[in-house]
Motif scaffolding. Structure first.
Motif, PDB file in Angstrom:
ATOM      1  N   CYS A 309       0.861  -1.187   0.000  1.00 22.44           N
ATOM      2  CA  CYS A 309       0.000   0.000   0.000  1.00 22.44           C
ATOM      3  C   CYS A 309       0.895   1.234   0.000  1.00 22.44           C
ATOM      4  O   CYS A 309       1.936   1.261   0.674  1.00 22.44           O
ATOM      5  CB  CYS A 309      -0.904   0.011   1.231  1.00 22.44           C
ATOM      6  N   PHE A 310       0.457   2.245  -0.775  1.00 19.10           N
ATOM      7  CA  PHE A 310       1.288   3.459  -0.943  1.00 19.10           C
ATOM      8  C   PHE A 310       0.500   4.701  -0.611  1.00 19.10           C
ATOM      9  O   PHE A 310      -0.708   4.768  -0.837  1.00 19.10           O
ATOM     10  CB  PHE A 310       1.719   3.605  -2.413  1.00 19.10           C
ATOM     11  N   LYS A 311       1.231   5.717  -0.154  1.00 22.71           N
ATOM     12  CA  LYS A 311       0.617   7.041   0.023  1.00 22.71           C
ATOM     13  C   LYS A 311       0.714   7.841  -1.274  1.00 22.71           C
ATOM     14  O   LYS A 311      -0.234   8.457  -1.695  1.00 22.71           O
ATOM     15  CB  LYS A 311       1.392   7.787   1.114  1.00 22.71           C
ATOM     16  N   LYS A 312       1.916   7.765  -1.893  1.00 20.94           N
ATOM     17  CA  LYS A 312       2.172   8.642  -3.044  1.00 20.94           C
ATOM     18  C   LYS A 312       1.959   7.913  -4.361  1.00 20.94           C
ATOM     19  O   LYS A 312       2.438   6.778  -4.531  1.00 20.94           O
ATOM     20  CB  LYS A 312       3.639   9.104  -3.008  1.00 20.94           C
ATOM     21  N   LYS A 313       1.332   8.625  -5.296  1.00 21.41           N
ATOM     22  CA  LYS A 313       1.080   8.036  -6.614  1.00 21.41           C
ATOM     23  C   LYS A 313       2.397   7.658  -7.313  1.00 21.41           C
ATOM     24  O   LYS A 313       2.506   6.612  -7.958  1.00 21.41           O
ATOM     25  CB  LYS A 313       0.300   9.039  -7.467  1.00 21.41           C
ATOM     26  N   SER A 314       3.407   8.530  -7.183  1.00 21.38           N
ATOM     27  CA  SER A 314       4.668   8.279  -7.906  1.00 21.38           C
ATOM     28  C   SER A 314       5.320   6.968  -7.439  1.00 21.38           C
ATOM     29  O   SER A 314       5.831   6.192  -8.259  1.00 21.38           O
ATOM     30  CB  SER A 314       5.633   9.443  -7.717  1.00 21.38           C
ATOM     31  N   HIS A 315       5.254   6.689  -6.137  1.00 19.68           N
ATOM     32  CA  HIS A 315       5.833   5.428  -5.633  1.00 19.68           C
ATOM     33  C   HIS A 315       5.049   4.243  -6.171  1.00 19.68           C
ATOM     34  O   HIS A 315       5.609   3.222  -6.579  1.00 19.68           O
ATOM     35  CB  HIS A 315       5.826   5.404  -4.090  1.00 19.68           C
ATOM     36  N   TYR A 316       3.729   4.389  -6.171  1.00 19.36           N
ATOM     37  CA  TYR A 316       2.862   3.314  -6.668  1.00 19.36           C
ATOM     38  C   TYR A 316       3.137   3.029  -8.148  1.00 19.36           C
ATOM     39  O   TYR A 316       3.323   1.886  -8.567  1.00 19.36           O
ATOM     40  CB  TYR A 316       1.400   3.717  -6.430  1.00 19.36           C
ATOM     41  N   GLU A 317       3.186   4.105  -8.939  1.00 21.41           N
ATOM     42  CA  GLU A 317       3.373   3.940 -10.391  1.00 21.41           C
ATOM     43  C   GLU A 317       4.720   3.263 -10.691  1.00 21.41           C
ATOM     44  O   GLU A 317       4.803   2.378 -11.536  1.00 21.41           O
ATOM     45  CB  GLU A 317       3.349   5.310 -11.098  1.00 21.41           C
ATOM     46  N   TYR A 318       5.738   3.700  -9.951  1.00 18.87           N
ATOM     47  CA  TYR A 318       7.076   3.143 -10.186  1.00 18.87           C
ATOM     48  C   TYR A 318       7.091   1.656  -9.789  1.00 18.87           C
ATOM     49  O   TYR A 318       7.604   0.800 -10.520  1.00 18.87           O
ATOM     50  CB  TYR A 318       8.103   3.950  -9.377  1.00 18.87           C
ATOM     51  N   ALA A 319       6.468   1.337  -8.641  1.00 25.24           N
ATOM     52  CA  ALA A 319       6.427  -0.062  -8.188  1.00 25.24           C
ATOM     53  C   ALA A 319       5.659  -0.924  -9.185  1.00 25.24           C
ATOM     54  O   ALA A 319       6.046  -2.060  -9.478  1.00 25.24           O
ATOM     55  CB  ALA A 319       5.777  -0.145  -6.806  1.00 25.24           C
ATOM     56  N   LYS A 320       4.575  -0.366  -9.720  1.00 27.41           N
ATOM     57  CA  LYS A 320       3.746  -1.123 -10.669  1.00 27.41           C
ATOM     58  C   LYS A 320       4.558  -1.472 -11.926  1.00 27.41           C
ATOM     59  O   LYS A 320       4.477  -2.580 -12.454  1.00 27.41           O
ATOM     60  CB  LYS A 320       2.523  -0.281 -11.037  1.00 27.41           C
ATOM     61  N   LYS A 321       5.350  -0.528 -12.334  1.00 24.42           N
ATOM     62  CA  LYS A 321       6.184  -0.738 -13.518  1.00 24.42           C
ATOM     63  C   LYS A 321       7.285  -1.776 -13.213  1.00 24.42           C
ATOM     64  O   LYS A 321       7.510  -2.701 -14.002  1.00 24.42           O
ATOM     65  CB  LYS A 321       6.811   0.599 -13.880  1.00 24.42           C
ATOM     66  N   LEU A 322       7.914  -1.616 -12.037  1.00 22.71           N
ATOM     67  CA  LEU A 322       8.976  -2.572 -11.669  1.00 22.71           C
ATOM     68  C   LEU A 322       8.407  -3.979 -11.497  1.00 22.71           C
ATOM     69  O   LEU A 322       9.074  -4.970 -11.797  1.00 22.71           O
ATOM     70  CB  LEU A 322       9.651  -2.145 -10.360  1.00 22.71           C
ATOM     71  N   ARG A 323       7.162  -4.060 -11.033  1.00 22.76           N
ATOM     72  CA  ARG A 323       6.524  -5.375 -10.840  1.00 22.76           C
ATOM     73  C   ARG A 323       6.407  -6.118 -12.167  1.00 22.76           C
ATOM     74  O   ARG A 323       6.424  -7.332 -12.224  1.00 22.76           O
ATOM     75  CB  ARG A 323       5.127  -5.163 -10.228  1.00 22.76           C
ATOM     76  N   ASP A 324       6.318  -5.341 -13.253  1.00 18.13           N
ATOM     77  CA  ASP A 324       6.121  -5.936 -14.578  1.00 18.13           C
ATOM     78  C   ASP A 324       7.367  -5.706 -15.443  1.00 18.13           C
ATOM     79  O   ASP A 324       7.294  -5.123 -16.524  1.00 18.13           O
ATOM     80  CB  ASP A 324       4.866  -5.300 -15.200  1.00 18.13           C
ATOM     81  N   HIS A 325       8.514  -6.162 -14.941  1.00 18.70           N
ATOM     82  CA  HIS A 325       9.785  -6.121 -15.698  1.00 18.70           C
ATOM     83  C   HIS A 325      10.266  -4.720 -16.043  1.00 18.70           C
ATOM     84  O   HIS A 325      11.080  -4.551 -16.952  1.00 18.70           O
ATOM     85  CB  HIS A 325       9.672  -6.935 -16.995  1.00 18.70           C
ATOM     86  N   GLY A 326       9.715  -3.706 -15.385  1.00 19.92           N
ATOM     87  CA  GLY A 326      10.143  -2.326 -15.701  1.00 19.92           C
ATOM     88  C   GLY A 326       9.682  -1.887 -17.081  1.00 19.92           C
ATOM     89  O   GLY A 326      10.268  -0.972 -17.683  1.00 19.92           O
TER      90      GLY A 326
END
Ligand SMILES: Cc1ncc(COP(=O)(O)O)c(C=O)c1O
Length: 491
Positions: A309-326
């Motif tokens: 769970c994230f507070k900031k959108k930027s952290h979430y978006e970056y994690a989502k991308k990294l979760r899927d091979h960047g």
């Protein structure tokens, strides 16, 4: 649900010099058509009602000692530490009960139809929509990370934690790795971790080439001690890892204030804290990022699985991308970063959603369990009970007892005795600083006395939502008796 368990091991035991007549009675009472033959406590063989029938049809009579009829019989047994796979491999339509012995050949448990008889420390319960939702996945063909259950599960999770964003992943460990990566933790950064924890949060720091800085825990709530934190902060420190051990919360505001003042990220490892509250708010929304685990022993399970769970959108978006091979979301197979495949499957999320629908039931069950343990152990002089920190509500992921210092040396004996009586119990985690791969991260200026002491005297007890009051009472009676006998030297 009324749960009927198998008879305890001691009801299925016969001594080798027992007569056939008495053995028939024991087999009859056990209701399993089988008994385990021992010499004192050492395992010798199994005897079935069929063995007795055949013996009586030959030259033997009801007064014959069973040692005479099992002499030539061969039977299978395994060591108690055998894996489930090994146990399964031994089971056949003919071999339905498998004796399990310790290294001294003492009979300590048995397995039946792929299930251990003992009361386990934890056990999942699937009595909701798990099967219909799984069927839906299979029928629709959506079995990987696409499919509606992933989104539904993530959304349901947000309702609980009230975070801004949630991202499902493959485990609590990958959740921690990805969470730290999304905050930009990198080589040579320092992250403060507790000395008493399951090891995953420490490993996740090391995966990124960063350095875990080990800090002691509070002796009452088992979370990182805010009074010892500041001492460990350097100009390389980037984050504090707060682990809600066994589901207990602490003075979160104090830790948050330190993080804020020192401009550090706060990561909450809520793997054991699903259902834990601080100041009436569910944990997981106090830090910048929080992680959860859905391993089979957790409050809800997806087999393996995790959530961030994230507070900031930027952290979430970056994690989502990294979760899927960047991978760039607008350009397939174009990778902006070196990422991972940490995606949860629709199958796991289907189970997770069904489990979340019953979360309140699970949490209430755990709280009732804790009350009952306290009630049945309340007159005990050998144990400490820690109080919840003010303004916190524990999830009681695992209920534990704390032995007073003068008997902590008996911890392993108590655990073994409980196991002999069909009750699984566990020692606490080992202090991180004592284990070879982590020794180098310990700096002498940090006093770790609480974690060193706690690790020696904690025993985690069966804590599954399937436990019924009778079983809790029985576990407590066993603890009382074992403690009394060990103290009086009557082993
Ligand atoms: C505190 C803590 N953090 C992280 C994890 C890792 O979760 P997983 O087993 O899902 O990888 C666990 C336990 O399993 C845990 O207890």
């Amino acid at each position: 649900m009324k749960l009927t368990r198998l008879p305890p091991l001691k009801k299925l035991i016969v001594q080798k010099n027992c007569s056939l007549k008495d053995t028939i009675k024991i087999i009859e009472q056990g209701g399993q058509r089988i008994a385990f033959v021992v010499d004192n406590r050492k395992f010798i063989n199994v005897i079935t009602d069929g063995d007795i029938r055949r013996a009586l049809l030959k030259k033997f009579n009801l007064e014959t000692k069973i040692s005479n009829i099992i002499k030539k019989k061969k039977c299978k047994y395994l060591n108690i530490n055998s894996s489930f796979e090994m146990i399964q491999n031994q089971m056949t339509p003919q071999i339905t009960h498998l004796p399990l012995v310790n290294d001294q050949m003492i009979l300590v448990d048995y397995a039946i139809n792929f299930k251990l008889n003992k009361i386990p420390v934890s056990e999942p319960q699937f009595l909701g929509n798990e099967i219909p939702y799984l069927n839906d996945c299979i029928k629709s063909g959506w079995i990987s990370s696409g499919g509606k259950y992933v989104k539904l599960f993530e959304k349901k999770f947000l309702n609980l934690t009230k975070s801004n964003y949630s991202l499902s992943v493959t485990s609590g460990t990958t959740a921690l790795h990805l969470a730290l990566a999304s905050l930009g933790i990198k080589k040579n950064d320092e992250v403060i971790v507790p000395n008493l924890t399951f090891i995953a949060p420490v490993n996740a720091v090391i995966y990124l080439g960063a350095k875990p800085v080990i800090v002691d825990v509070n002796k009452n709530n088992l979370c990182i001690d805010p009074n010892k934190l500041e001492n460990a902060i350097t100009n390389k420190t980037k984050a504090i890892m707060l682990v809600y051990l066994y589901g207990h919360a602490c003075d979160v505001d104090k830790i948050r204030a330190i993080a804020k003042r020192k401009k550090l990220f706060l990561i909450e490892d809520c793997a054991e804290g699903l259902g834990t509250y601080y100041k009436k708010k569910h944990v997981g929304n106090f830090g910048d990022v929080s992680t959860f685990s859905f391993f089979g022993n957790k409050t809800i399970t997806t087999g393996e699985g995790g959530m961030i769970c994230f507070k900031k959108k930027s952290h979430y978006e970056y994690a989502k991308k990294l979760r899927d091979h960047g991978m760039n979301k607008n350009k397939k197979y174009w990778h902006d970063h070196v990422g991972f495949n940490y995606r949860m499957t629709n199958l796991q999320a289907a189970v997770g959603l069904a489990q979340m629908e019953r979360l309140n039931f699970f949490i209430n069950k755990k709280r009732e369990m804790a009350k009952k343990y306290r009630f049945y152990l309340k007159n005990n002089n050998y144990l400490f009970f820690s109080k919840n920190f003010p303004n916190t509500k524990s999830s009681y992921w695992l209920y534990y007892i704390k032995l007073k210092k003068n008997i902590s040396h008996l911890r392993d004996k108590i655990i073994n005795k409980l196991l002999e009586n069909g009750i699984e119990a566990r020692n606490c985690f080992y202090p991180v600083n004592l284990m070879p791969p982590y020794k180098k991260y310990f700096t002498k200026k940090n006093n770790l006395n609480n974690s060193l002491d706690l690790s020696k005297c904690i025993i985690a007890l069966p804590s599954s939502v399937n436990l019924v009051e009778k079983e809790i009472k029985n576990i407590c009676l066993n603890i009382e008796n074992i403690l009394k006998n060990l103290k009086t030297g009557n082993r």
